[in-house]
Design a protein around this motif. Sequence first.
Motif, PDB file in Angstrom:
ATOM      1  N   ARG A 114       0.625  -1.240  -0.018  1.00  0.00           N
ATOM      2  CA  ARG A 114       0.224  -0.307   0.202  1.00  0.00           C
ATOM      3  C   ARG A 114       0.813   1.352   0.124  1.00  0.00           C
ATOM      4  O   ARG A 114       1.381   1.277   1.073  1.00  0.00           O
ATOM      5  CB  ARG A 114      -0.960  -0.092   1.166  1.00  0.00           C
ATOM      6  CG  ARG A 114      -2.422   0.966   1.586  1.00  0.00           C
ATOM      7  CD  ARG A 114      -3.018   0.872   0.101  1.00  0.00           C
ATOM      8  NE  ARG A 114      -4.365   0.855   0.478  1.00  0.00           N
ATOM      9  CZ  ARG A 114      -5.297   0.164  -0.370  1.00  0.00           C
ATOM     10  NH1 ARG A 114      -4.560  -0.118  -1.412  1.00  0.00           N
ATOM     11  NH2 ARG A 114      -6.488  -0.122   0.478  1.00  0.00           N
ATOM     12  N   VAL A 115       1.021   2.439  -0.965  1.00  0.00           N
ATOM     13  CA  VAL A 115       1.010   3.088  -0.948  1.00  0.00           C
ATOM     14  C   VAL A 115       0.797   4.208  -0.993  1.00  0.00           C
ATOM     15  O   VAL A 115      -0.623   4.381  -1.987  1.00  0.00           O
ATOM     16  CB  VAL A 115       2.479   3.422  -2.096  1.00  0.00           C
ATOM     17  CG1 VAL A 115       2.767   4.177  -2.615  1.00  0.00           C
ATOM     18  CG2 VAL A 115       3.071   2.061  -2.247  1.00  0.00           C
ATOM     19  N   TYR A 116       0.854   5.622  -0.568  1.00  0.00           N
ATOM     20  CA  TYR A 116      -0.647   6.394  -1.172  1.00  0.00           C
ATOM     21  C   TYR A 116       0.284   7.479  -1.638  1.00  0.00           C
ATOM     22  O   TYR A 116       1.649   7.643  -1.476  1.00  0.00           O
ATOM     23  CB  TYR A 116      -0.609   7.402   0.447  1.00  0.00           C
ATOM     24  CG  TYR A 116      -1.561   6.680   1.399  1.00  0.00           C
ATOM     25  CD1 TYR A 116      -2.645   6.131   1.551  1.00  0.00           C
ATOM     26  CD2 TYR A 116      -0.684   5.163   2.117  1.00  0.00           C
ATOM     27  CE1 TYR A 116      -3.526   5.348   2.237  1.00  0.00           C
ATOM     28  CE2 TYR A 116      -1.586   4.460   3.055  1.00  0.00           C
ATOM     29  CZ  TYR A 116      -2.715   4.528   3.103  1.00  0.00           C
ATOM     30  OH  TYR A 116      -4.128   3.880   3.286  1.00  0.00           O
ATOM     31  N   ILE A 117      -0.711   8.308  -2.487  1.00  0.00           N
ATOM     32  CA  ILE A 117       0.030   8.838  -3.826  1.00  0.00           C
ATOM     33  C   ILE A 117      -0.489  10.549  -3.603  1.00  0.00           C
ATOM     34  O   ILE A 117      -1.838   9.937  -3.526  1.00  0.00           O
ATOM     35  CB  ILE A 117      -0.128   8.429  -4.890  1.00  0.00           C
ATOM     36  CG1 ILE A 117      -0.227   7.010  -5.620  1.00  0.00           C
ATOM     37  CG2 ILE A 117      -0.237   9.350  -6.365  1.00  0.00           C
ATOM     38  CD1 ILE A 117       0.188   6.478  -6.882  1.00  0.00           C
ATOM     39  N   PRO A 118      -0.210  11.535  -2.952  1.00  0.00           N
ATOM     40  CA  PRO A 118      -0.367  12.323  -3.518  1.00  0.00           C
ATOM     41  C   PRO A 118      -1.753  13.641  -4.613  1.00  0.00           C
ATOM     42  O   PRO A 118      -0.598  13.225  -5.949  1.00  0.00           O
ATOM     43  CB  PRO A 118       1.072  13.976  -3.607  1.00  0.00           C
ATOM     44  CG  PRO A 118       2.239  12.990  -3.951  1.00  0.00           C
ATOM     45  CD  PRO A 118       1.955  11.450  -3.963  1.00  0.00           C
ATOM     46  N   LYS A 124      -4.029  12.234  -0.126  1.00  0.00           N
ATOM     47  CA  LYS A 124      -3.426  11.656  -1.101  1.00  0.00           C
ATOM     48  C   LYS A 124      -4.194  10.299  -0.915  1.00  0.00           C
ATOM     49  O   LYS A 124      -5.444  10.201  -0.343  1.00  0.00           O
ATOM     50  CB  LYS A 124      -2.120  10.898   0.486  1.00  0.00           C
ATOM     51  CG  LYS A 124      -1.112  11.584   0.634  1.00  0.00           C
ATOM     52  CD  LYS A 124      -0.063  11.231   1.552  1.00  0.00           C
ATOM     53  CE  LYS A 124       1.213  12.609   0.987  1.00  0.00           C
ATOM     54  NZ  LYS A 124       1.898  11.400   2.193  1.00  0.00           N
ATOM     55  N   ARG A 125      -4.272   9.564  -2.179  1.00  0.00           N
ATOM     56  CA  ARG A 125      -5.157   9.035  -2.265  1.00  0.00           C
ATOM     57  C   ARG A 125      -4.135   7.427  -1.898  1.00  0.00           C
ATOM     58  O   ARG A 125      -3.407   7.067  -2.706  1.00  0.00           O
ATOM     59  CB  ARG A 125      -4.886   8.271  -3.770  1.00  0.00           C
ATOM     60  CG  ARG A 125      -4.684   8.049  -4.964  1.00  0.00           C
ATOM     61  CD  ARG A 125      -5.092   8.085  -6.157  1.00  0.00           C
ATOM     62  NE  ARG A 125      -4.277   8.284  -7.324  1.00  0.00           N
ATOM     63  CZ  ARG A 125      -3.972   6.643  -7.616  1.00  0.00           C
ATOM     64  NH1 ARG A 125      -4.977   5.484  -7.792  1.00  0.00           N
ATOM     65  NH2 ARG A 125      -3.569   6.663  -9.034  1.00  0.00           N
ATOM     66  N   PRO A 126      -4.970   6.157  -1.979  1.00  0.00           N
ATOM     67  CA  PRO A 126      -3.868   4.610  -1.724  1.00  0.00           C
ATOM     68  C   PRO A 126      -3.580   4.213  -3.243  1.00  0.00           C
ATOM     69  O   PRO A 126      -4.603   4.201  -4.184  1.00  0.00           O
ATOM     70  CB  PRO A 126      -4.957   4.084  -1.051  1.00  0.00           C
ATOM     71  CG  PRO A 126      -6.378   4.403  -1.205  1.00  0.00           C
ATOM     72  CD  PRO A 126      -6.489   6.077  -1.922  1.00  0.00           C
ATOM     73  N   LEU A 127      -3.089   2.984  -3.570  1.00  0.00           N
ATOM     74  CA  LEU A 127      -2.149   2.672  -4.392  1.00  0.00           C
ATOM     75  C   LEU A 127      -2.018   0.936  -3.971  1.00  0.00           C
ATOM     76  O   LEU A 127      -1.125   1.694  -3.241  1.00  0.00           O
ATOM     77  CB  LEU A 127      -1.365   3.227  -5.671  1.00  0.00           C
ATOM     78  CG  LEU A 127      -0.778   2.732  -6.506  1.00  0.00           C
ATOM     79  CD1 LEU A 127      -1.947   2.545  -7.195  1.00  0.00           C
ATOM     80  CD2 LEU A 127       0.611   3.305  -6.827  1.00  0.00           C
TER      81      LEU A 127
END
Length: 134
Positions: A114-118, A124-127
């Motif tokens: 799980r990575v959070y992208i700005p 931020k949104r999860p990826l």
Amino acid sequence: MTANDTKVSDTGAPSHAAAMWEQANWPHIEAEVRRLQLRIAKAVREGRWGKAKALQHLLTRSHSGKMLAVKRVTENRGKRTPGVDGRIWSSPAARWKGMLSLRHRGYRAMPLRRVYIPKSNGKKRPLGIPTVIS
């Protein structure tokens, strides 16, 4: 060392796996996968669910389907981002071996990284980043 001596290089011929990946006929592979995808879409439109399932089975187990799947995952913008297993397939030999390792028997899903992208609004949104092999 004299002028007549030749130095032997440590770099040898590429491995068989690397050669196989690099010699792939990508236009043919893409056309074959596209043709199967169109047949699946046509079967679904016609309500022929058994036919669609059989074609999906054929596509997911086909050499071309696996080759194109590995190519799309390993040659995109996020190709250097590993999943929770920490592995990436960066060399042609690794891609070929990875394609050969794709099997249906014994598959177990692995957790996503799980990575959070700005986002543009500051939030931020999860990826979820999957593993390349289980």
